[in-house]
Design a protein around this motif. Sequence first.
Motif, PDB file in Angstrom:
ATOM      1  N   ARG A 186       0.837  -1.210   0.000  1.00 19.68           N
ATOM      2  CA  ARG A 186       0.000   0.000   0.000  1.00 19.68           C
ATOM      3  C   ARG A 186       0.869   1.257   0.000  1.00 19.68           C
ATOM      4  N   PHE A 187       1.978   1.234   0.700  1.00 14.25           N
ATOM      5  CA  PHE A 187       2.890   2.378   0.698  1.00 14.25           C
ATOM      6  C   PHE A 187       3.420   2.641  -0.704  1.00 14.25           C
ATOM      7  N   ARG A 188       3.812   1.571  -1.374  1.00 11.63           N
ATOM      8  CA  ARG A 188       4.368   1.739  -2.708  1.00 11.63           C
ATOM      9  C   ARG A 188       3.314   2.225  -3.699  1.00 11.63           C
ATOM     10  N   GLN A 189       2.093   1.742  -3.553  1.00 12.23           N
ATOM     11  CA  GLN A 189       1.009   2.204  -4.423  1.00 12.23           C
ATOM     12  C   GLN A 189       0.718   3.676  -4.184  1.00 12.23           C
ATOM     13  N   MET A 190       0.702   4.072  -2.915  1.00  8.50           N
ATOM     14  CA  MET A 190       0.466   5.484  -2.597  1.00  8.50           C
ATOM     15  C   MET A 190       1.564   6.360  -3.188  1.00  8.50           C
ATOM     16  N   ALA A 191       2.822   5.927  -3.049  1.00 10.58           N
ATOM     17  CA  ALA A 191       3.931   6.706  -3.600  1.00 10.58           C
ATOM     18  C   ALA A 191       3.813   6.823  -5.118  1.00 10.58           C
ATOM     19  N   ALA A 192       3.427   5.729  -5.778  1.00  9.72           N
ATOM     20  CA  ALA A 192       3.259   5.773  -7.232  1.00  9.72           C
ATOM     21  C   ALA A 192       2.144   6.729  -7.621  1.00  9.72           C
ATOM     22  N   ALA A 193       1.061   6.754  -6.842  1.00  8.19           N
ATOM     23  CA  ALA A 193      -0.042   7.669  -7.131  1.00  8.19           C
ATOM     24  C   ALA A 193       0.396   9.114  -6.967  1.00  8.19           C
ATOM     25  N   GLU A 194       1.208   9.384  -5.952  1.00  9.99           N
ATOM     26  CA  GLU A 194       1.687  10.748  -5.749  1.00  9.99           C
ATOM     27  C   GLU A 194       2.619  11.175  -6.871  1.00  9.99           C
ATOM     28  N   ARG A 195       3.418  10.226  -7.374  1.00 12.49           N
ATOM     29  CA  ARG A 195       4.293  10.561  -8.511  1.00 12.49           C
ATOM     30  C   ARG A 195       3.486  10.915  -9.741  1.00 12.49           C
ATOM     31  N   CYS A 206       7.831   2.863   4.607  1.00 11.02           N
ATOM     32  CA  CYS A 206       8.038   4.224   4.096  1.00 11.02           C
ATOM     33  C   CYS A 206       9.376   4.328   3.371  1.00 11.02           C
ATOM     34  N   ALA A 207      10.422   3.722   3.941  1.00  3.94           N
ATOM     35  CA  ALA A 207      11.750   3.783   3.323  1.00  3.94           C
ATOM     36  C   ALA A 207      11.773   3.056   1.978  1.00  3.94           C
ATOM     37  N   LEU A 208      11.087   1.911   1.883  1.00  5.65           N
ATOM     38  CA  LEU A 208      11.048   1.176   0.610  1.00  5.65           C
ATOM     39  C   LEU A 208      10.304   1.977  -0.459  1.00  5.65           C
ATOM     40  N   ALA A 209       9.261   2.700  -0.047  1.00  7.92           N
ATOM     41  CA  ALA A 209       8.562   3.564  -1.004  1.00  7.92           C
ATOM     42  C   ALA A 209       9.467   4.709  -1.453  1.00  7.92           C
ATOM     43  N   LEU A 210      10.312   5.205  -0.548  1.00  8.87           N
ATOM     44  CA  LEU A 210      11.273   6.244  -0.926  1.00  8.87           C
ATOM     45  C   LEU A 210      12.312   5.690  -1.903  1.00  8.87           C
ATOM     46  N   LEU A 211      12.667   4.410  -1.749  1.00  5.77           N
ATOM     47  CA  LEU A 211      13.563   3.762  -2.717  1.00  5.77           C
ATOM     48  C   LEU A 211      12.930   3.775  -4.107  1.00  5.77           C
ATOM     49  N   ASP A 212      11.654   3.426  -4.180  1.00  5.39           N
ATOM     50  CA  ASP A 212      10.947   3.476  -5.465  1.00  5.39           C
ATOM     51  C   ASP A 212      10.937   4.891  -6.020  1.00  5.39           C
ATOM     52  N   GLN A 213      10.698   5.856  -5.128  1.00  4.60           N
ATOM     53  CA  GLN A 213      10.627   7.256  -5.544  1.00  4.60           C
ATOM     54  C   GLN A 213      11.948   7.702  -6.162  1.00  4.60           C
ATOM     55  N   ALA A 214      13.043   7.349  -5.499  1.00  2.01           N
ATOM     56  CA  ALA A 214      14.357   7.739  -5.999  1.00  2.01           C
ATOM     57  C   ALA A 214      14.641   7.108  -7.356  1.00  2.01           C
ATOM     58  N   ARG A 215      14.324   5.827  -7.501  1.00  9.27           N
ATOM     59  CA  ARG A 215      14.614   5.151  -8.758  1.00  9.27           C
ATOM     60  C   ARG A 215      13.767   5.711  -9.891  1.00  9.27           C
ATOM     61  N   ALA A 216      12.508   6.070  -9.593  1.00 10.65           N
ATOM     62  CA  ALA A 216      11.652   6.655 -10.625  1.00 10.65           C
ATOM     63  C   ALA A 216      12.198   7.995 -11.109  1.00 10.65           C
ATOM     64  N   ALA A 217      12.884   8.709 -10.227  1.00  9.70           N
ATOM     65  CA  ALA A 217      13.436  10.024 -10.578  1.00  9.70           C
ATOM     66  C   ALA A 217      14.880   9.936 -11.057  1.00  9.70           C
ATOM     67  N   GLY A 218      15.440   8.723 -11.130  1.00  7.51           N
ATOM     68  CA  GLY A 218      16.826   8.577 -11.563  1.00  7.51           C
ATOM     69  C   GLY A 218      17.821   9.072 -10.542  1.00  7.51           C
ATOM     70  N   ARG A 219      17.473   8.995  -9.250  1.00  8.30           N
ATOM     71  CA  ARG A 219      18.347   9.473  -8.183  1.00  8.30           C
ATOM     72  C   ARG A 219      18.892   8.283  -7.382  1.00  8.30           C
ATOM     73  N   ASP A 220      20.090   8.452  -6.851  1.00  2.75           N
ATOM     74  CA  ASP A 220      20.647   7.435  -5.963  1.00  2.75           C
ATOM     75  C   ASP A 220      19.807   7.366  -4.690  1.00  2.75           C
ATOM     76  N   PHE A 221      19.807   6.178  -4.085  1.00  2.00           N
ATOM     77  CA  PHE A 221      19.133   6.012  -2.794  1.00  2.00           C
ATOM     78  C   PHE A 221      20.104   5.363  -1.824  1.00  2.00           C
ATOM     79  N   VAL A 222      20.092   5.853  -0.592  1.00  2.00           N
ATOM     80  CA  VAL A 222      20.921   5.272   0.459  1.00  2.00           C
ATOM     81  C   VAL A 222      20.037   5.037   1.669  1.00  2.00           C
TER      82      VAL A 222
END
Length: 509
Positions: free
Chosen positions: A255-264, A356-372
């Motif tokens: 659900r977190f990942r789906q929400m993050a995708a919807a916000e993107r 939340c952190a895993l959704a941020l990982l998805d967010q970073a990859r969608a934007a072409g940004r590194d994630f740590v």
Amino acid sequence: MVADRFDRFTWSDTRAQSAGLRELAAELTGRHPGADDLLTDVFLAAHKAGPRVREAAEMDSARLVNHRIVTELMESAEFTELRRETVGDPYAAAMAVLALAGALRRMLERGREAQDLAERAAAGTAGDPGAVDHDREGGGDGDRYERPESGPDPDEEAGEDAAVPDPAAADSARRAAHAADAAARALAAAAPGIRGEAGNAAARAARAAREEAALMRSWGVSGGELERMPFDGRARLAERLRTGRLAQWSELIGRFRQMAAAERARKVENTTGELVGVTLGDDLSRIVPSELAALGLPALRAVFAARYAAGELMLFDSQGEQNTGRGAVVACVDTSHSMYAAGPGGVTREAWAKACALALLDQARAAGRDFVGILFSAADRIQVFRFPAAEPAGIARTLDFAESFLGGGTSYQAPLTVAADLLAAEYDDASRMRGDIVMITDDECGVTERWTREWNDAKRRLGFRVFGVAVGAPRAAAAGSVLEALCDNLRSVEDFTDVHAAADLFRVI
């Protein structure tokens, strides 16, 4: 099942890769000689896009039990539902066979009597109380047919081509027909039990297939990635996802990942944002109420129309949120002992933070940004997981990040220092600024004055933003707290079943 060369190759290749299938085949074949053929048919019924069962008349009588089992499976609504998950996917079809293993054992036992009769019929040796065994030795003269030693042969007198009646062949045909009829009756008697077992087993297998597919989606494993995995590797991954530390929270992670995708997917230019005043224009969606009042007076309607045409209507002015981050996204996740605490719905603080952190990982990859991902607790306990944008994240590495837990106390300085150093190195190597640090914690912690000065200097030089999330600890986000002083954007989350509590993070990161 009607099968071509490609179907047989797919089955043999899948069977060769799956130790479970080989063990099941060895077990069942030891008790039921036709079991290996049955497993092949069940696999093809689940895998083929247009499976077709042979007519019973085309079948060897020794395989009529298999034919009945496959027919009952194919005709059940539950198996049709199962095929939604298995068609075209050899791994899923193999998992369906393994899920049906218990039911196949029981169905084979139900049809064992019929199978024995069918096999004896095929061999022409089935017993018949009304038949005479002409091949048995040691009987009297009446037990065996013998050619007369002398006398004219009517058939020879009729000609060399005349057929000699063979009572043994007639008796054999009669016995085979009798045994086949007995086998058919036994199969018909066993059919209701087989039918019920087939439907129940297919329903259980369909549930298992859906749950595994949902589990893979929750963890962000794509269909293409699954297709590239070897069979045993995919099975091990599924087992790890089912039994890992965060296995029971896979739905929350999904659900977190789906929400993050919807916000993107939301367009920043269309967001309302913060109201900052009144401006002029022709956007009726932002018109102030006093302008609408003019439409209620006939004398002012023409004036309204003229101002609308000229773009001079009074509108609410707003400033939308802007995506400004270009550097790495760094998620600092508290893994101190207190993160074990559960909130509403039994969701733990750790589960919410990791989702939340895993959704941020998805967010970073969608934007072409590194994630740590930085896991921290006490000052001497810290673990860093890097996910460069140019490399695949890798489900194994992602699981290592999600399942690691350090325990101990809480220190802000250690993870934030590492995060700032990472962004500084990124700036020195690639001249990228404006990274984002997300601090997720459930505890309060002090920092030294010297460290604070160095932190603020790094923040001004690198231009990064700091977002804070206090999970289950409203005091950590209270006015005047250390976390408030360190963060540009801070919120407190107490309902861990609500993934939208952090939705604005995914609009601006």
